[in-house]
Design a protein around this motif. Structure first.
Motif, mmCIF file in Angstrom:
data_model
loop_
_atom_site.group_PDB
_atom_site.id
_atom_site.type_symbol
_atom_site.label_atom_id
_atom_site.label_comp_id
_atom_site.label_asym_id
_atom_site.label_seq_id
_atom_site.Cartn_x
_atom_site.Cartn_y
_atom_site.Cartn_z
ATOM 1 N N TRP A 1 -16.178 -6.440 15.951
ATOM 2 C CA TRP A 1 -16.190 -7.197 17.289
ATOM 3 C C TRP A 1 -16.557 -8.576 17.035
ATOM 4 N N GLY A 2 -17.339 -9.029 16.016
ATOM 5 C CA GLY A 2 -17.518 -10.420 15.639
ATOM 6 C C GLY A 2 -16.077 -11.137 15.359
ATOM 7 N N ILE A 3 -15.016 -10.336 14.826
ATOM 8 C CA ILE A 3 -13.805 -11.001 14.527
ATOM 9 C C ILE A 3 -13.175 -11.008 15.673
ATOM 10 N N LEU A 4 -12.977 -10.108 16.550
ATOM 11 C CA LEU A 4 -12.375 -9.911 17.855
ATOM 12 C C LEU A 4 -13.011 -10.963 18.801
ATOM 13 N N PHE A 5 -14.376 -11.568 18.966
ATOM 14 C CA PHE A 5 -14.766 -12.562 19.794
ATOM 15 C C PHE A 5 -14.432 -13.631 19.289
ATOM 16 N N PHE A 6 -14.337 -14.016 17.868
ATOM 17 C CA PHE A 6 -13.723 -15.148 17.393
ATOM 18 C C PHE A 6 -12.442 -15.363 17.637
ATOM 19 N N VAL A 7 -11.428 -14.283 17.394
ATOM 20 C CA VAL A 7 -10.107 -14.496 17.679
ATOM 21 C C VAL A 7 -9.737 -14.741 18.934
ATOM 22 N N GLN A 8 -10.408 -14.180 19.929
ATOM 23 C CA GLN A 8 -10.119 -14.365 21.442
ATOM 24 C C GLN A 8 -10.434 -16.039 21.717
ATOM 25 N N ALA A 9 -11.444 -16.648 21.352
ATOM 26 C CA ALA A 9 -11.679 -17.912 21.484
ATOM 27 C C ALA A 9 -10.664 -18.804 21.000
ATOM 28 N N ILE A 10 -10.250 -18.391 19.567
ATOM 29 C CA ILE A 10 -8.796 -19.398 19.085
ATOM 30 C C ILE A 10 -7.949 -18.988 20.111
ATOM 31 N N PHE A 11 -7.519 -17.807 20.492
ATOM 32 C CA PHE A 11 -6.418 -17.374 21.325
ATOM 33 C C PHE A 11 -6.427 -18.683 22.594
ATOM 34 N N PHE A 12 -7.493 -18.507 23.387
ATOM 35 C CA PHE A 12 -7.396 -19.255 24.513
ATOM 36 C C PHE A 12 -7.202 -20.550 24.184
ATOM 37 N N THR A 13 -7.744 -21.099 23.055
ATOM 38 C CA THR A 13 -7.701 -22.635 22.671
ATOM 39 C C THR A 13 -6.224 -22.729 22.228
ATOM 40 N N LEU A 14 -5.464 -21.978 21.772
ATOM 41 C CA LEU A 14 -4.275 -22.034 21.323
ATOM 42 C C LEU A 14 -3.096 -21.899 22.593
ATOM 43 N N ILE A 15 -3.466 -21.217 23.495
ATOM 44 C CA ILE A 15 -2.911 -21.015 24.802
ATOM 45 C C ILE A 15 -2.980 -22.303 25.659
ATOM 46 N N GLY A 16 -4.042 -22.981 25.127
ATOM 47 C CA GLY A 16 -4.155 -24.104 26.042
ATOM 48 C C GLY A 16 -3.166 -25.339 25.561
ATOM 49 N N PHE A 17 -3.088 -25.241 24.304
ATOM 50 C CA PHE A 17 -2.236 -26.095 23.822
ATOM 51 C C PHE A 17 -0.740 -25.812 24.009
ATOM 52 N N LYS A 18 -0.386 -24.708 24.063
ATOM 53 C CA LYS A 18 0.902 -24.106 24.227
ATOM 54 C C LYS A 18 1.412 -24.450 25.617
ATOM 55 N N GLN B 1 -26.114 -10.321 9.177
ATOM 56 C CA GLN B 1 -27.062 -9.557 10.147
ATOM 57 C C GLN B 1 -26.513 -8.662 10.877
ATOM 58 N N PRO B 2 -25.632 -7.577 10.502
ATOM 59 C CA PRO B 2 -25.140 -6.917 11.606
ATOM 60 C C PRO B 2 -25.939 -5.906 12.402
ATOM 61 N N ALA C 1 -17.649 -22.448 19.055
ATOM 62 C CA ALA C 1 -18.996 -22.160 18.089
ATOM 63 C C ALA C 1 -19.795 -21.030 18.175
ATOM 64 N N SER C 2 -19.913 -20.534 19.576
ATOM 65 C CA SER C 2 -21.034 -19.539 19.520
ATOM 66 C C SER C 2 -20.217 -18.180 19.185
ATOM 67 N N SER C 3 -18.779 -18.173 19.412
ATOM 68 C CA SER C 3 -18.227 -16.882 18.889
ATOM 69 C C SER C 3 -18.053 -16.835 17.350
ATOM 70 N N TYR C 4 -17.987 -18.120 16.787
ATOM 71 C CA TYR C 4 -18.171 -18.174 15.309
ATOM 72 C C TYR C 4 -19.489 -17.814 14.827
ATOM 73 N N ILE C 5 -20.518 -18.081 15.576
ATOM 74 C CA ILE C 5 -21.938 -17.704 15.128
ATOM 75 C C ILE C 5 -22.120 -16.336 15.064
ATOM 76 N N ILE C 6 -21.496 -15.759 16.241
ATOM 77 C CA ILE C 6 -21.583 -14.148 16.250
ATOM 78 C C ILE C 6 -20.758 -13.491 15.090
ATOM 79 N N LEU C 7 -19.596 -14.101 14.845
ATOM 80 C CA LEU C 7 -18.764 -13.382 13.822
ATOM 81 C C LEU C 7 -19.439 -13.706 12.504
ATOM 82 N N TYR C 8 -20.272 -14.913 12.108
ATOM 83 C CA TYR C 8 -20.925 -15.067 10.777
ATOM 84 C C TYR C 8 -22.138 -14.146 10.911
ATOM 85 N N LEU C 9 -22.888 -13.903 12.002
ATOM 86 C CA LEU C 9 -24.039 -13.067 12.108
ATOM 87 C C LEU C 9 -23.751 -11.599 11.776
#
Length: 226
Positions: free
Chosen positions: A202-219, A180-181, A168-176
């Protein structure tokens, strides 16, 4: 080949739902969400120690946090600025992995290390000290007095809060970073450090890494709780 059913954990989904509900309850939700703030700010601080200095960390009731650091080089400031979200996502993954291995005491010890280190060396504002003492006392209580079932369920709840908040926090930063860059937290800080890589990247990278760790957890089946 593993089936979807084998990889799927209803317990994990249940605790994620509980975490989402809990973190949206006024006051109580913010109190639990600060665990992610502690991990996030600790990420900044621990990286800053490599060639730099941590002056102070402040934790606030609205779940915001600030880490004041100084660095002897540009690289130190750059890596410190990018460490918070990555550290939060990694800790969410690590928490579930340790729970799946039934390493409950080790996980509690890691949480207590973060709390104790912040309390002794960095956090000085009133709410920050209050949160660290009360949350730390809760961990100590379940470590010495909690039954195995209680310990597992509480750790699952904390890990779920970390995962929900890291995404959620990484998505908020992506949105901001798009609307509001110039006021997008760490994404803006990294833009100012690099000058040529915009906050949106940087906002995109922060969100992508959060999803990456989530996917690694499932894998790795880290999110499959027996």
């Amino acid at each position: 080949m593993n089936t979807i059913k084998e990889k799927f954990s209803w317990t994990f989904i249940l605790f994620i739902i509980i975490a989402i509900i809990l973190t949206n309850i006024p006051i109580l939700g913010s109190y639990f969400r600060v665990i992610n703030t502690v991990i996030h700010e600790s990420g900044h601080a621990f990286i800053a120690l490599f060639g730099g200095k941590v002056h102070e960390i402040s934790l606030f009731m609205n779940t915001e946090g600030v880490t004041y650091t100084s660095h002897s080089s540009w690289f130190g400031g750059f890596f410190t600025g990018g460490a918070g979200y990555v550290f939060s996502s990694f800790m969410a993954f690590l928490s579930f992995w340790l729970i799946s291995k039934k390493k409950y005491k080790l996980l509690i010890t890691i949480y207590l290390f973060f709390i104790g280190f912040n309390l002794l060396f960095w956090v000085r504002n009133f709410y920050g000290v209050f949160w660290l003492i009360t949350f730390g006392a809760g961990f100590l209580f379940i470590l010495f007095k909690g039954s195995s079932k209680i310990v597992q369920n509480l750790l699952l709840l904390i890990a779920s809060v970390l995962l929900v908040e890291s995404i959620a926090s990484s998505y908020i930063i992506l949105y901001l970073s798009f609307i509001q860059p110039h006021a997008a937290g760490d994404a803006t800080g990294l833009y100012r450090a690099t000058h040529f890589i915009p906050a949106q990247v940087w906002g995109i990278l922060f969100f992508v890494q959060a999803i990456f760790f989530t996917l690694i957890g499932f894998k790795t089946n880290s999110f499959k709780i027996e």
